[in-house]
Every structure is written in C-alpha cells, then in structure tokens.
Design a protein around this motif. Structure first.
Motif, PDB file in Angstrom:
ATOM      1  N   ILE A   1      -8.858 -11.992   3.573  1.00 20.74           N
ATOM      2  CA  ILE A   1      -8.144 -13.230   3.250  1.00 20.74           C
ATOM      3  C   ILE A   1      -6.992 -13.449   4.227  1.00 20.74           C
ATOM      4  CG2 ILE A   1      -6.761 -14.387   1.485  1.00 20.74           C
ATOM      5  CD1 ILE A   1      -8.422 -12.737  -0.584  1.00 20.74           C
ATOM      6  N   LEU A   2      -6.253 -12.358   4.515  1.00 15.86           N
ATOM      7  CA  LEU A   2      -5.121 -12.471   5.444  1.00 15.86           C
ATOM      8  C   LEU A   2      -5.589 -12.878   6.835  1.00 15.86           C
ATOM      9  CD1 LEU A   2      -2.937  -9.357   4.477  1.00 15.86           C
ATOM     10  CD2 LEU A   2      -2.479 -11.760   4.007  1.00 15.86           C
TER      11      LEU A   2
ATOM     12  N   LYS B   1       0.834  -1.201   0.000  1.00 14.24           N
ATOM     13  CA  LYS B   1       0.000   0.000   0.000  1.00 14.24           C
ATOM     14  C   LYS B   1       0.874   1.258   0.000  1.00 14.24           C
ATOM     15  CE  LYS B   1      -3.967   2.082   2.164  1.00 14.24           C
ATOM     16  NZ  LYS B   1      -5.074   1.983   3.089  1.00 14.24           N
TER      17      LYS B   1
ATOM     18  N   ALA C   1      -6.435 -16.478   6.817  1.00 15.90           N
ATOM     19  CA  ALA C   1      -5.231 -17.309   6.710  1.00 15.90           C
ATOM     20  C   ALA C   1      -4.521 -17.381   8.062  1.00 15.90           C
ATOM     21  CB  ALA C   1      -4.299 -16.743   5.647  1.00 15.90           C
TER      22      ALA C   1
ATOM     23  N   ASN D   1      -0.804 -10.792  -4.666  1.00 16.11           N
ATOM     24  CA  ASN D   1      -2.067 -10.054  -4.607  1.00 16.11           C
ATOM     25  C   ASN D   1      -2.563  -9.742  -3.207  1.00 16.11           C
ATOM     26  OD1 ASN D   1      -3.257  -9.535  -7.373  1.00 16.11           O
ATOM     27  ND2 ASN D   1      -2.544 -11.645  -7.563  1.00 16.11           N
ATOM     28  N   THR D   2      -2.093 -10.473  -2.204  1.00 20.43           N
ATOM     29  CA  THR D   2      -2.573 -10.216  -0.847  1.00 20.43           C
ATOM     30  C   THR D   2      -1.478  -9.688   0.068  1.00 20.43           C
ATOM     31  OG1 THR D   2      -2.073 -12.435  -0.088  1.00 20.43           O
ATOM     32  CG2 THR D   2      -4.258 -12.078  -1.012  1.00 20.43           C
TER      33      THR D   2
ATOM     34  N   LEU E   1       0.745 -16.095  -6.906  1.00 20.48           N
ATOM     35  CA  LEU E   1      -0.495 -15.348  -7.146  1.00 20.48           C
ATOM     36  C   LEU E   1      -1.061 -14.809  -5.833  1.00 20.48           C
ATOM     37  CD1 LEU E   1      -2.390 -14.769  -9.613  1.00 20.48           C
ATOM     38  CD2 LEU E   1      -3.772 -16.692  -8.834  1.00 20.48           C
ATOM     39  N   VAL E   2      -1.122 -15.682  -4.837  1.00 16.85           N
ATOM     40  CA  VAL E   2      -1.669 -15.265  -3.547  1.00 16.85           C
ATOM     41  C   VAL E   2      -0.749 -14.251  -2.877  1.00 16.85           C
ATOM     42  CG1 VAL E   2      -2.238 -16.053  -1.222  1.00 16.85           C
ATOM     43  CG2 VAL E   2      -2.975 -17.377  -3.206  1.00 16.85           C
TER      44      VAL E   2
ATOM     45  N   TRP F   1      -1.511 -22.309   0.076  1.00 17.73           N
ATOM     46  CA  TRP F   1      -1.579 -21.375  -1.062  1.00 17.73           C
ATOM     47  C   TRP F   1      -2.686 -21.815  -2.020  1.00 17.73           C
ATOM     48  CZ3 TRP F   1       0.933 -17.378   0.427  1.00 17.73           C
ATOM     49  CH2 TRP F   1       2.122 -17.510   1.150  1.00 17.73           C
ATOM     50  N   ASP F   2      -2.736 -23.122  -2.303  1.00 18.77           N
ATOM     51  CA  ASP F   2      -3.762 -23.607  -3.229  1.00 18.77           C
ATOM     52  C   ASP F   2      -5.152 -23.373  -2.654  1.00 18.77           C
ATOM     53  OD1 ASP F   2      -1.875 -24.380  -5.006  1.00 18.77           O
ATOM     54  OD2 ASP F   2      -1.774 -26.468  -4.303  1.00 18.77           O
TER      55      ASP F   2
ATOM     56  N   ASP G   1      -7.666  -3.635  -0.874  1.00 16.35           N
ATOM     57  CA  ASP G   1      -7.032  -3.823   0.434  1.00 16.35           C
ATOM     58  C   ASP G   1      -7.984  -4.477   1.433  1.00 16.35           C
ATOM     59  OD1 ASP G   1      -4.755  -2.666  -0.516  1.00 16.35           O
ATOM     60  OD2 ASP G   1      -5.126  -0.700   0.379  1.00 16.35           O
TER      61      ASP G   1
ATOM     62  N   LEU H   1     -11.505 -11.174  -4.950  1.00  8.47           N
ATOM     63  CA  LEU H   1     -10.463 -10.147  -4.998  1.00  8.47           C
ATOM     64  C   LEU H   1      -9.920 -10.014  -6.415  1.00  8.47           C
ATOM     65  CD1 LEU H   1      -8.317  -8.218  -3.710  1.00  8.47           C
ATOM     66  CD2 LEU H   1      -6.929 -10.246  -3.298  1.00  8.47           C
ATOM     67  N   MET H   2      -9.609 -11.166  -7.032  1.00 11.55           N
ATOM     68  CA  MET H   2      -9.041 -11.126  -8.383  1.00 11.55           C
ATOM     69  C   MET H   2     -10.034 -10.538  -9.384  1.00 11.55           C
ATOM     70  SD  MET H   2      -6.073 -12.053  -7.813  1.00 11.55           S
ATOM     71  CE  MET H   2      -5.367 -12.150  -9.451  1.00 11.55           C
TER      72      MET H   2
ATOM     73  N   LEU I   1       0.482 -11.702   1.618  1.00 11.21           N
ATOM     74  CA  LEU I   1       0.689 -12.736   2.628  1.00 11.21           C
ATOM     75  C   LEU I   1       2.162 -13.159   2.603  1.00 11.21           C
ATOM     76  CD1 LEU I   1      -0.791 -14.439   4.718  1.00 11.21           C
ATOM     77  CD2 LEU I   1      -1.252 -16.131   2.953  1.00 11.21           C
TER      78      LEU I   1
ATOM     79  N   ASN J   1       0.146 -20.669  -7.843  1.00 12.21           N
ATOM     80  CA  ASN J   1      -0.833 -20.226  -6.846  1.00 12.21           C
ATOM     81  C   ASN J   1      -0.173 -19.487  -5.686  1.00 12.21           C
ATOM     82  OD1 ASN J   1      -3.134 -21.010  -8.092  1.00 12.21           O
ATOM     83  ND2 ASN J   1      -3.268 -23.009  -7.086  1.00 12.21           N
ATOM     84  N   GLU J   2       1.006 -19.981  -5.291  1.00 10.24           N
ATOM     85  CA  GLU J   2       1.688 -19.318  -4.185  1.00 10.24           C
ATOM     86  C   GLU J   2       2.054 -17.884  -4.551  1.00 10.24           C
ATOM     87  OE1 GLU J   2       5.132 -21.300  -2.551  1.00 10.24           O
ATOM     88  OE2 GLU J   2       5.820 -19.443  -1.616  1.00 10.24           O
TER      89      GLU J   2
ATOM     90  N   ALA K   1      -8.381  -8.086   0.556  1.00  7.86           N
ATOM     91  CA  ALA K   1      -7.154  -8.825   0.870  1.00  7.86           C
ATOM     92  C   ALA K   1      -7.010  -9.028   2.378  1.00  7.86           C
ATOM     93  CB  ALA K   1      -5.939  -8.072   0.316  1.00  7.86           C
TER      94      ALA K   1
ATOM     95  N   ARG L   1       2.302   1.755  -3.397  1.00  2.96           N
ATOM     96  CA  ARG L   1       1.300   2.387  -4.259  1.00  2.96           C
ATOM     97  C   ARG L   1       1.288   3.898  -4.025  1.00  2.96           C
ATOM     98  NH1 ARG L   1      -3.959   0.847  -1.852  1.00  2.96           N
ATOM     99  NH2 ARG L   1      -3.341  -1.217  -2.546  1.00  2.96           N
TER     100      ARG L   1
ATOM    101  N   ILE M   1      -6.089 -21.058  -0.510  1.00  7.85           N
ATOM    102  CA  ILE M   1      -6.465 -19.643  -0.619  1.00  7.85           C
ATOM    103  C   ILE M   1      -6.783 -19.287  -2.068  1.00  7.85           C
ATOM    104  CG2 ILE M   1      -5.679 -17.263  -0.301  1.00  7.85           C
ATOM    105  CD1 ILE M   1      -3.950 -18.258   1.997  1.00  7.85           C
ATOM    106  N   ALA M   2      -5.930 -19.759  -2.971  1.00  6.11           N
ATOM    107  CA  ALA M   2      -6.105 -19.379  -4.377  1.00  6.11           C
ATOM    108  C   ALA M   2      -7.462 -19.806  -4.926  1.00  6.11           C
ATOM    109  CB  ALA M   2      -4.983 -19.970  -5.226  1.00  6.11           C
TER     110      ALA M   2
ATOM    111  N   PHE N   1     -10.713 -15.103  -2.442  1.00  2.53           N
ATOM    112  CA  PHE N   1      -9.596 -14.738  -3.307  1.00  2.53           C
ATOM    113  C   PHE N   1     -10.070 -14.529  -4.745  1.00  2.53           C
ATOM    114  CE2 PHE N   1      -5.828 -15.553  -5.908  1.00  2.53           C
ATOM    115  CZ  PHE N   1      -4.961 -14.635  -5.354  1.00  2.53           C
TER     116      PHE N   1
END
Lengths: 534, 120
Positions: free
Chosen positions: B111-112, A273, B115, A523-524, A519-520, B24-25, B105, B36-37, A526, A516-517, B108, A276, B27-28, B33
């Motif tokens: 999701i966080l 953030k 997780a 985008n997040t 990607l997550v 990861w899978d 945000d 979000l995408m 994490l 996937n790892e 996300a 950005r 969440i994806a 998620f």
C-alpha cells in the motif's frame, strides 16, 4: 562507611554520567521528548520493562506474597498478561499516528484543544499519583537503610532533585538509559536472589514447595498459625474478595495500555515494527521477572518468615531481608540499592511523561493553538514544568510522611489509565462515529469515577483503632461505601459508557470524515513521524 | 524539531489541501487496504478474545472455586500451575502475533509503495 550508601552513590554517579552524555545530544523537541526516535527495539523493550517494574512490583509484590501467599502472585500474572493488550491493540497504531503523547492520536480526528486539555489532565493525574506513591516509598526505604545518615525528608528531597536533573538536562535519552541500567540491575539482582533461594532448598523444587505448604507465623492475636501459602484466598476473602480480584485484573489488563509513561516509550523508536519488537522484548523481561517473584515472595515467607519481617521494616522490606538472610549485609546493600535505583528510574519516567504532556499538549496545543512561538519553547516549558512537578511531588511526599497509607495511589493510577485513557484511545482508533464530545465525556467520567470510587473504598474509608496515628490513618473514619479496593469493574464500563453516550448525543461530521485518514495512518504507517539525525 | 512540526501542521484540519483528504479515502477503500484490515482482524480479534477468556478464567476460578483450585498436583496445586501457565500462554500469543504481523507488514508495504507512486 555504610556499604548501602556507597552503592547508592555509585548508581547515582553512573546515572549522572548518562545524563551529562545525553544532555549534549538532546537539542530540539524530537530529541528531547522522543530521544530522536532512534532507540533500538531491544533497548526500548528493556526501558519499557524498567519503567514498569516499579518499587511496587519489586518490593511490594515480594511483600504481598511473603504475607498473603498465592493471592499476591496473581498481581504478577496480571502485570505481564496486560502487555498483550499493549501489543495487540495499542502500540503500533499509537506509534504510527502519534508524535509525543497519547493525545496526538486523539487530536487527529477530534477538536485538538478540548481533547488535549482533558488528556493532559488525565496524564498529569496518573503520573502525579503514581509518583507520590514512589516518593513516599523511596523516602521510607532510604530512611530505613541509611537511618543514621539520612532522614526521610532529606531522602525525598534527594530523590526529587535527582529526577529533576535527569529530566531537565538529559530528556528522554537520559531517562531511557537510566531505565535500561536499572532494568539490567533489577534482573541481575532478582536472578541472583532466586538462585540463592533455590540453593537454600538444595535446588529441590520438592523441598521449596514443601516449605511453602507449611509457613508458620503468629497471627494478630499472638497465636501460632501454620498455613499453606499456595492456597488461594489468603488475601481476597469472601464476600467481596473474588469480585475485587476480577476488578483488579480488569484494571491491570486495560490500564497498562493507558499508562502515559509506558505509551510515550513507543515514540522513541523509529517505526511501528520496532515498537512491536520492543513490546516483545519487554514481555520476555517482565514475564521472567514476575515468574521469579515466586522465589522472592515465597522465599521470604519460608526463609525469613512473616514474623521477622513484620518487626524489621514491614512487608516492603521482604526482598532486602531475604537477601540479608541468604548472603549477608553486602548482598542486602546490593538489593536495597537496586530497589532505590528502581524508584529513581520510575519517578524519572513518570516526570518526563507528565512534562511532555503538559508542554506539548497543554502549553503548545491548548494554549497556543499548536504553534511554537519561538524555536525551543516546547522543550523549555517542559524543563520548567519538570521543576514544578518535582517540587509538588517532594512537597506532598514530605507532608504525607514515611508512614502514609499510599499503596492505593498505584491502584488509582491503573484505574484512571484503564477507565479514562484506554476507552478514548480505543474508540478513537476503531469507531468511525466517535467524536470530541465523546472523548471529553469519556475522559472526564473515567477520571471522576475512578477517583470517586477509590475515595469511598476501603483504601480510604475505614475505622482505625486508636493505635494507628497520623497519615497512616484512613482519610475517612467510617465504613466504606464501595466495598472493593479496586474500582475497575465499575469505572472502566463507566468510562466506555460516558464516551459512547457523549458521542451519540452530539454530531461532528469532520471527525467521521477524518476517520479514514487515521485508519490508514495507524494501520500502514503512512506519513508516520520518522527518526531524526542528531 | 523542524520536520515533525511541519508534518503535524499539515495534518491539522482546515490547513490541508482538499485533494490530500481524498488520498486517504482512496487508500481506505482500496482492495489492498481492505485485505490488510481483514487479515489483521482474522488474527487479532480471536487472539484478543482468547487471551481475555483465558486470563479472566484465573481470577474467576480462584475467587469462586478456591477449593477446586487448591487441588494438589504433585507438590503444587492447580491454582499455581494455572497462574504459571498464563505467562507461557502470553508469550506464545505474542510470538504468534509477531509471526502474523510480518504478513501485515508485507501488505502494508504494498500500500505504501503504491501511495508513493501515486503522489509523485
């Protein structure tokens, strides 16, 4: 004593003070390479602007507009708009998924050694070429301003030593603050110059643009010419001009987001953030600056005039000469020392991105499989490589000399960034199928295509009249094989095609499994690298 | 350097515990998620395409229709005004993106948070 010299010395003293302060707080890799990721959004935004607004944009753009009018202003437009690519596509995923370099993002899914090796090569190429262009510019500028006191070689060595000192002792923290000081000075100088230009025209845009409509000068044959400098086409003439203009636009729009010294800046902030917000800060500053090139460039064309500039140092002196015409020698010295500060800060930024890539990507990860054999090795290697990079840049700049034709090196840096770096970063973030073979092919094809096409472009191939001597002559005395100065229009698609074909002819299930790892993460945020305490 | 180094070690292929890959899978493929995408795509793709078209219209028009672009509008011409407009359009898109990104945000963060709970 020469007033320019005094101002140079004041700037050098301030930056050395910053370096001393930073050296006491930059222990450890995250502190040295990424300023502990504690730079604030607005600070990083100013630093990004500082890294970006090089001598090429301050001195170069003012000069191009002063001589070729409107077409020069098109550079200004592209240089700002390019940040939308950085903002919308690159900055946040990069910050989320990486650590110190762009290769970190690639290495997530792909085999780290080949990918980092190639990415490091491409980073070093971009940084070194860009740096040599700046060093030659610095040497020529200092020689012109302090002719009686300093020679070209001394100036180049001085700039080289200062940049090594900033990087070796102060790391990313010092480099960031040097950029901030420089960016503030540059903005202040540009605003002052713009106001003085408008004051000259009694704050009437009508008078200003009226004068731009009839710039008078002598052409190469000595005839008097009156030209409307707002008219397009003074630089980019048919048959190939329009295509070159589009090619340049592509290199800027896709290259900025692949410039290593800009990308490393996003690792210095705490999170995506903030990254950005720093892009937005940078866009406000960079945009305001480039809009003001209207006053710098057209001001120089109308108030000083191309004839005068040509015999008093050439195109690159347009902005300082404008300052002199408007407010005398002290202001001339002030603007010149800002130009000097600009160059110094940009070479420091380039050096730290080159050394980070060499030590983190190449030394630690390619040669030693990602293991630091003893604590602090990565930083030590970076410091040593800063000496090497500095020495090489000094050496090449001295061999080339002050009249060398080096403007194409900046175009080359953007072309390599756009054709090699950007395709692999984008595909790695967005394409599940992408793999190591694709990344290595993409980087190699993009790099070779940009260098190859520039080598046979009018920048390096042309027939000079015998009056042009030494390194000012074109490297190859023959008609250019490739008609465009900027290779982007061909080399960027080639970079993408290389990456795609390389991917399709090979198979790498582990890369797809790890998509996937990435990607997550990207985008997040994490598991993203956190800021560290001092 | 301590923390950073260990994080990267953990992320290197082959050294990672098998079940963490499945986090990861998981969440994806989760609905949050995917949302979000989808939300990101709805803003970023049109914004990016618009900016490319708007920007490249400038070199194309200036290059191939210089006379038309030299049409005088007051003291200036169309070419200059169109170039100047690029700055403001870029700033507007950046502003809209920042606004839209606040929404990203928020998604996300959900999701966080989830997780984090799943991990502990």
């Amino acid at each position: 004593m020469n007033i320019s010299l005094v101002m140079f010395l004041i700037f050098i003293a301030i930056t050395l003070g910053i370096t001393y302060w930073a050296s006491r707080r930059s222990a450890g890799s995250a502190a040295y390479f990424a300023a502990s990721r504690q730079i604030k959004g607005w600070q990083n935004g100013i630093a990004v602007a500082g890294d970006y607004m090089s001598a090429a944009s301050f001195l170069g753009i003012a000069g191009i507009i002063a001589f070729q009018g409107y077409d020069g202003f098109l550079f200004s437009v592209g240089w700002l708009v390019a940040y939308l690519t950085v903002l919308l596509v690159i900055a946040e995923p990069l910050r989320n998924a990486g650590k110190y370099t762009m290769a970190d993002v690639l290495a997530y899914r792909l085999k780290p050694r080949p990918v980092r090796g190639m990415a490091s090569l491409s980073t070093l190429t971009v940084s070194t070429f860009y740096m040599i262009a700046q060093m030659v510019g610095a040497g020529a500028l200092v020689k012109l301003l302090l002719g009686g006191y300093v020679t070209y070689n001394q100036a180049v060595i001085g700039v080289g030593i200062l940049m090594i000192v900033y990087v070796v002792f102060g790391g990313m923290l010092a480099t960031t603050w040097v950029q901030i000081v420089k960016a503030v000075l540059l903005m202040a100088g540009t605003i002052l110059l713009s106001i003085l230009v408008m004051a000259h025209f009694h704050f009437s845009f009508g008078q200003f643009f009226g004068a731009i409509g009839q710039v008078t000068y002598h052409d190469a044959k000595g005839a008097v010419v009156v030209k409307d400098f707002l008219q397009p086409g003074l630089r980019y003439k048919p048959p190939y001009g329009p295509l070159d203009l589009i090619s340049l636009g592509m290199a800027l729009i896709f290259g900025t987001a692949g410039l290593p010294h800009i990308l490393v800046r996003f690792y210095t902030v705490p999170d995506a953030k903030t990254a950005r917000h720093s892009v937005v800060w940078a866009m406000v500053l960079i945009g305001s600056f480039y809009i003001m090139t209207t006053f710098l460039g057209f001001g120089a064309a109308t108030i000083v005039g191309p004839d005068f500039i040509k015999v008093h140092g050439g195109t690159n002196m347009s902005a300082p000469l404008l300052a002199q015409a408007l407010a005398g020698n002290v202001f001339f010295a002030f603007i010149s020392s800002i130009a000097f500060a600009t160059i110094l800060a940009v070479v420091a930024g380039l050096t730290i991105s080159a050394t980070t890539s060499f030590s983190h990507d190449f030394w630690t990860n390619v040669i030693h499989n990602g293991v630091e054999r003893k604590p602090g090795e990565e930083v030590m290697v970076a410091r040593i490589s800063a000496f090497v990079v500095g020495a090489v840049a000094i050496g090449i700049a001295i061999v080339l000399g002050p009249t060398a034709n080096v403007a194409f090196l900046v175009a080359l840096a953007f072309a390599v960034a756009a054709s090699a770096n950007l395709p692999v970063i984008v595909l790695s973030i967005f394409w599940r199928r992408f793999n190591t073979a694709g990344a290595v092919t993409g980087l190699a094809v993009g790099l070779l295509a940009s260098i190859g096409l520039i080598l046979v472009s009018p920048s390096l191939m042309a027939v000079d009249p015998p009056t042009v001597v030494g390194t000012a002559r074109h490297l190859i005395q023959a008609k250019a094989w490739f008609p465009l100065e900027n290779p982007g229009i061909l080399s960027i698609p080639l970079g993408f095609i290389g990456a795609i074909i390389g991917t399709l002819v090979s198979s790498e299930p582990s890369s797809q499994e790890k998509f996937n790892e990435l990607l997550v993460r990207s985008n997040t945020g994490l598991g993203a690298e956190k800021a560290t305490a001092h | 350097m301590a923390n950073g180094a260990r994080d990267l070690e953990a992320a290197r292929p082959g050294q990672e515990p098998a079940q963490s890959q499945s986090i990861w899978d998981r969440i994806a493929t989760s609905k949050e998620f995917q949302d979000l995408m989808a939300t990101k795509k709805t803003f970023i793709v049109p914004a990016f395409i618009f900016f490319l078209v708007y920007y490249f219209a400038l070199p194309v028009l200036v290059g191939y229709a210089p006379q038309f672009m030299d049409t005088k509008i007051g003291k200036v011409n169309l070419a200059y005004l169109f170039a100047l407009s690029q700055f403001f359009v870029a700033w507007i898109i950046a502003g809209l993106y920042v606004k839209a990104a606040n929404n990203f945000d928020r998604l996300a963060k959900d999701i966080l948070d989830k997780a984090d709970k799943g991990d502990k």
